[in-house]
Each structure stands twice: as structure tokens, then as C-alpha cells.
Design a protein around this motif. Structure first.
Motif, PDB file in Angstrom:
ATOM      1  N   VAL A 354       0.845  -1.177   0.000  1.00 39.44           N
ATOM      2  CA  VAL A 354       0.000   0.000   0.000  1.00 39.44           C
ATOM      3  C   VAL A 354       0.888   1.238   0.000  1.00 39.44           C
ATOM      4  N   PHE A 355       0.512   2.198  -0.853  1.00 46.68           N
ATOM      5  CA  PHE A 355       1.205   3.478  -0.916  1.00 46.68           C
ATOM      6  C   PHE A 355       0.255   4.539  -0.382  1.00 46.68           C
ATOM      7  N   TYR A 356       0.744   5.313   0.587  1.00 45.43           N
ATOM      8  CA  TYR A 356      -0.110   6.296   1.235  1.00 45.43           C
ATOM      9  C   TYR A 356       0.023   7.646   0.534  1.00 45.43           C
ATOM     10  N   VAL A 357      -1.015   7.999  -0.203  1.00 45.18           N
ATOM     11  CA  VAL A 357      -1.066   9.303  -0.860  1.00 45.18           C
ATOM     12  C   VAL A 357      -1.265  10.388   0.192  1.00 45.18           C
ATOM     13  N   GLU A 396       4.533   7.191   1.976  1.00 45.96           N
ATOM     14  CA  GLU A 396       5.179   5.947   2.424  1.00 45.96           C
ATOM     15  C   GLU A 396       4.650   4.746   1.646  1.00 45.96           C
ATOM     16  N   LEU A 397       5.552   3.789   1.415  1.00 45.81           N
ATOM     17  CA  LEU A 397       5.220   2.534   0.763  1.00 45.81           C
ATOM     18  C   LEU A 397       5.449   1.398   1.750  1.00 45.81           C
ATOM     19  N   ILE A 418      -6.085   8.461   2.350  1.00 41.48           N
ATOM     20  CA  ILE A 418      -6.090   8.028   0.948  1.00 41.48           C
ATOM     21  C   ILE A 418      -4.902   7.115   0.669  1.00 41.48           C
ATOM     22  N   SER A 419      -5.177   5.962   0.096  1.00 40.84           N
ATOM     23  CA  SER A 419      -4.093   5.024  -0.211  1.00 40.84           C
ATOM     24  C   SER A 419      -4.347   4.319  -1.529  1.00 40.84           C
TER      25      SER A 419
END
Length: 429
Positions: A354-357, A396-397, A418-419
Motif C-alpha cells: 500500500v502506498f499512502y497518498v 510511504e510505501l 487516501i491510499s
């Protein structure tokens, strides 16, 4: 045979032989000359569907049905595409229309049952699947879907009986074995469930559901070494802030995500509650997510190299099926006030992340945290499970094995959380 029939036969032959590119060239040329050729619209739709171009496939099937309303093969294909796009009400309408046209179609009633299951209507699913089972009483798929629906309404004994029948007829089917194991687990038959999960893993060493099940049952049986190896957070969990390194403009990505036209509120069959989620994203070079795709691909490749060089996890069962070829699939999750994701795994993947936008601005400590190791809550599990909690930050990833159970704590904060989640999907040669 006239030219049109000869062309159509040639296209179908190319499709049967796996020459999709040749078939597409002929179809595109034909439809440029005659945009209202219903059969060619349908055939191009099947090619688009096979390539995962769901929206293009839907446009072709819509065009074919505009010209030939109610044609069963096209209705069936469109229903499947609508299901993929999570437009469940429309998919159900297509399959129910087909049920009136073809009341003796096992596939139609099975798909109606699957949609009801996905929509959280197990009683309706059971009704449709019983209809399918009358038409095909020995179908392992129908019996398995029916057994799963019965488990959803608490009919654990009947569910287990049907799953046992399925396993007896398809002993090498890992999905049948893991579904049977879950039904046994629901009855509190921990040892028997553990045995079925192990059988599934032998049958399919890369089965993420089997690994997750072995984690649950091993924990219940006090098999500490097995649990510690499966949930070796230090070796198997990776995270770091990457947006700056990869020159990702988080504000632009945030705007792109929030204006995505297919964000659905609490989509059926998903883990997202009090939030929105999208179907699978277009990650092609022409899409607004192409830079994100390239970033994730680079970090996945780097992570896979690091895993392969780690001596700490040699012999780990997850590494038995490191994919040589793979593809990415990704989707958006937006959590609003009180939003959360319930415990789940990603059974189709091998590596997930998961990448946190935007991690939001939590007003309460721990709100919106990512939690690993907590299994689904509808099972009679007694022992405490080893958890790892992580507070995400924007840019963060996080990457982890796809069999890792994970969930979020309820989010309470200013602005949405948002992710972009993703899976590394193994591709067979």
C-alpha cells in the motif's frame, strides 16, 4: 460463402489459435468500415475482456446489444464485465434476464448466486445456487459456492458436509481444500482444519489462503515456531518513504485519486467500511497512474531482489513460489470519518502493498493505523495472535506477503485517509 462470413470465420480461427493481435487487426478494420457489425463488436469485446480492458469490452458489448437486444452470449459476457467493474446491480439484471431466456442454464444461476453472495445476500444466494445444484447436482463449483453461502448464514454442519463432498470429488483443488478447512474452522475443528490447509499448500505451494490458514490454526494449536516463521515481521515486512525519491507529486496524485469516477462507497464484498474503493485501476502508460505504476514496479523489483538475498528466511514456504513473471494490479481506498478496513488477505497476490497518498490528520492516537496479524472476526479462535501495528505517513510505501492478515483501526481525523493498494500477481509462462 460470402466475404463477410469468410472474414468472421478467419477472425474466430485466429482467436481459437491464440492469435489475438491478428484477430484485433481484422476486427478494427472491419468495424471502421461498418461500426454496426454486431458479431464483430462482440468478438472484439471478448478480446478486450481477455486483455483486462474492461471498459473497452463493455463499450463493445453495449454496441452489440444495441443492435441485437437480448442475445444470450453477449448478455452473459456483459454481465461478467459488469461484475468485474463492480456494477453489481447491472450485472444481476443481465443474468436475471438470461435466467428468463435460459432457465436451465447452470452458469446463469451460479453467477446470480455469486453476485448475491458478493452483495451480502446469502439467503438469496442459497436460493439461486440450489436451483443451479438441481440442474448440475455433481458440479463441484456449484456445491462449493452453495456450501460457502450456507457457512455465511451459520449452517456450519451442512456447509462442512457439502465441502467434504467437493473435496472427495476434487482432492487436488486447493480452493476446495481451503474452503473446507474454513468450514471446519468455523465448527472449532482446529486440527482437521490445519490438516486441510496443509494439504492445500502441498497441492499448491503458492496458495496464500493456505498459508494464512496455517498461521491461524498453528497459533490455535500452540505451534509457536511455525507462527513466528510465518509472521516474521522483521524479515517479511518492509516500509519506507519513497515519494520524494521517485519524484511523485502527492498533491497531483491526491487530486487524481479523489476525482476518479469509479470510486464506490462501501463496495460489496470488500473490506472497506465507511469509505470508498475503486475497481482495478488502469495502469497503462496512457493512464494518470502510469508514474505510480513505474514507481511500484521499481520498488517491487528491489524488494524481490532483497528477499532473494536474505539468509534469514531461507526455506520459508512463501519463497517456494517466487514468481518469475508477474503483473501489478492496484486500486484506490479512501477512508472517511470512522472508516476502516476489516481483517483480510489478498489471495490472488504473492506480494502486496500500500502506498499512502495522504495518511490524513488523525485526531486520536492510533486512529487509522495499519495492523498486521489479526484474523477475521467470525471464527472461534481463542489464542491471542501476534500483531504488528504501524502508523502510516504520506508518501510511504509498505510491502508484505499477500497471506498476511491486515486491517486498519477506525480513522478519525481531518480530511480523508487516501491510499493505493496493490498486488503482485504471478503470471504463468
Amino acid at each position: 460463402m460470402n466475404h463477410d462470413h469468410a472474414l468472421t470465420d478467419a477472425i474466430r480461427l485466429h482467436i481459437r489459435m491464440g492469435h489475438g493481435d491478428h484477430a484485433r487487426e481484422l476486427l478494427d478494420a472491419s468495424l471502421k468500415r461498418d461500426p454496426d457489425h454486431a458479431e464483430h463488436l462482440y468478438l472484439r469485446g471478448t478480446l478486450n475482456a481477455a486483455a483486462g480492458a474492461n471498459r473497452a469490452a463493455l463499450a463493445d458489448f453495449d454496441g452489440a446489444l444495441r443492435l441485437l437486444p437480448g442475445l444470450p452470449p453477449v448478455l452473459f459476457s456483459r454481465g461478467l464485465i459488469l461484475f468485474r467493474l463492480e456494477r453489481m446491480d447491472e450485472a444481476l439484471t443481465d443474468f436475471e434476464t438470461l435466467a428468463d431466456i435460459q432457465p436451465d442454464s447452470v452458469d446463469v444461476w451460479t453467477n446470480i448466486g455469486i453476485i448475491h453472495t458478493r452483495e451480502g445476500r446469502p439467503e438469496a444466494a442459497i436460493k439461486s445456487l440450489r436451483r443451479a445444484s438441481l440442474l448440475a447436482p455433481e458440479s463441484p463449483l456449484v456445491l462449493r459456492m452453495l456450501a460457502n453461502a450456507l457457512r455465511d448464514v451459520g449452517e456450519y454442519s451442512e456447509s462442512t458436509r457439502l465441502h467434504r463432498m467437493v473435496v472427495e470429488s476434487t482432492p487436488a483443488d486447493p480452493a476446495a481444500l481451503t474452503d473446507y478447512a474454513l468450514s471446519l474452522l468455523s465448527l472449532g475443528e482446529i486440527v482437521k482444519a490445519h490438516e486441510q490447509y496443509q494439504r492445500a499448500l502441498v497441492t499448491a505451494p503458492g496458495d496464500q489462503t493456505a498459508l494464512a490458514g496455517i498461521y491461524m490454526t498453528s497459533n490455535e494449536l500452540g505451534m509457536g515456531d511455525v507462527v513466528a516463521a510465518l509472521m516474521d515481521y522483521e524479515s517479511l515486512l518492509a516500509y519506507g518513504k519513497v515519494a520524494t525519491e521517485d519524484q511523485i507529486d502527492l498533491d497531483v496524485l491526491r487530486e487524481t485519486v479523489l476525482k476518479h469516477e469509479q470510486l464506490l462507497w462501501e463496495p460489496a464484498g470488500r473490506s472497506t467500511k465507511a469509505g470508498k474503493q475503486s475497481p482495478m485501476l488502469d495502469l497503462s502508460e496512457a493512464s494518470p497512474f502510469s508514474r505510480f505504476q513505474r514507481m511500484i514496479t521499481r520498488h517491487v523489483e528491489r524488494r524481490m531482489r532483497a528477499i532473494g538475498q536474505s539468509s534469514d528466511i531461507l526455506g520459508h514456504p512463501w519463497l517456494a513460489t517466487v514468481p518469475r513473471k508477474w503483473r501489478l494490479q492496484s486500486w484506490i481506498t479512501v477512508l472517511e470519518e470512522g472508516g476502516q478496513q476489516t481483517p483480510h488477505i489478498h489471495p490472488a497476490g504473492w506480494l502486496s502493498g500500500v502506498f499512502y497518498v495522504d495518511a490524513g490528520s488523525p485526531r486520536v492516537s492510533g486512529a487509522g493505523d495499519l495492523v498486521f496479524g489479526r484474523a477475521q472476526q467470525d471464527l472461534p479462535l481463542q489464542r491471542r495472535m501476534p500483531e504488528r501495528r504501524h502508523r502510516p505517513i504520506g508518501g510511504e510505501l509498505v510491502m508484505f506477503p499477500s497471506y498476511f492478515f491486515h486491517n486498519t483501526t477506525p480513522y478519525a481525523g481531518d480530511g480523508p485517509r487516501i491510499s493505493l493498494a496493490f498486488d503482485v500477481i504471478p503470471v504463468e509462462r
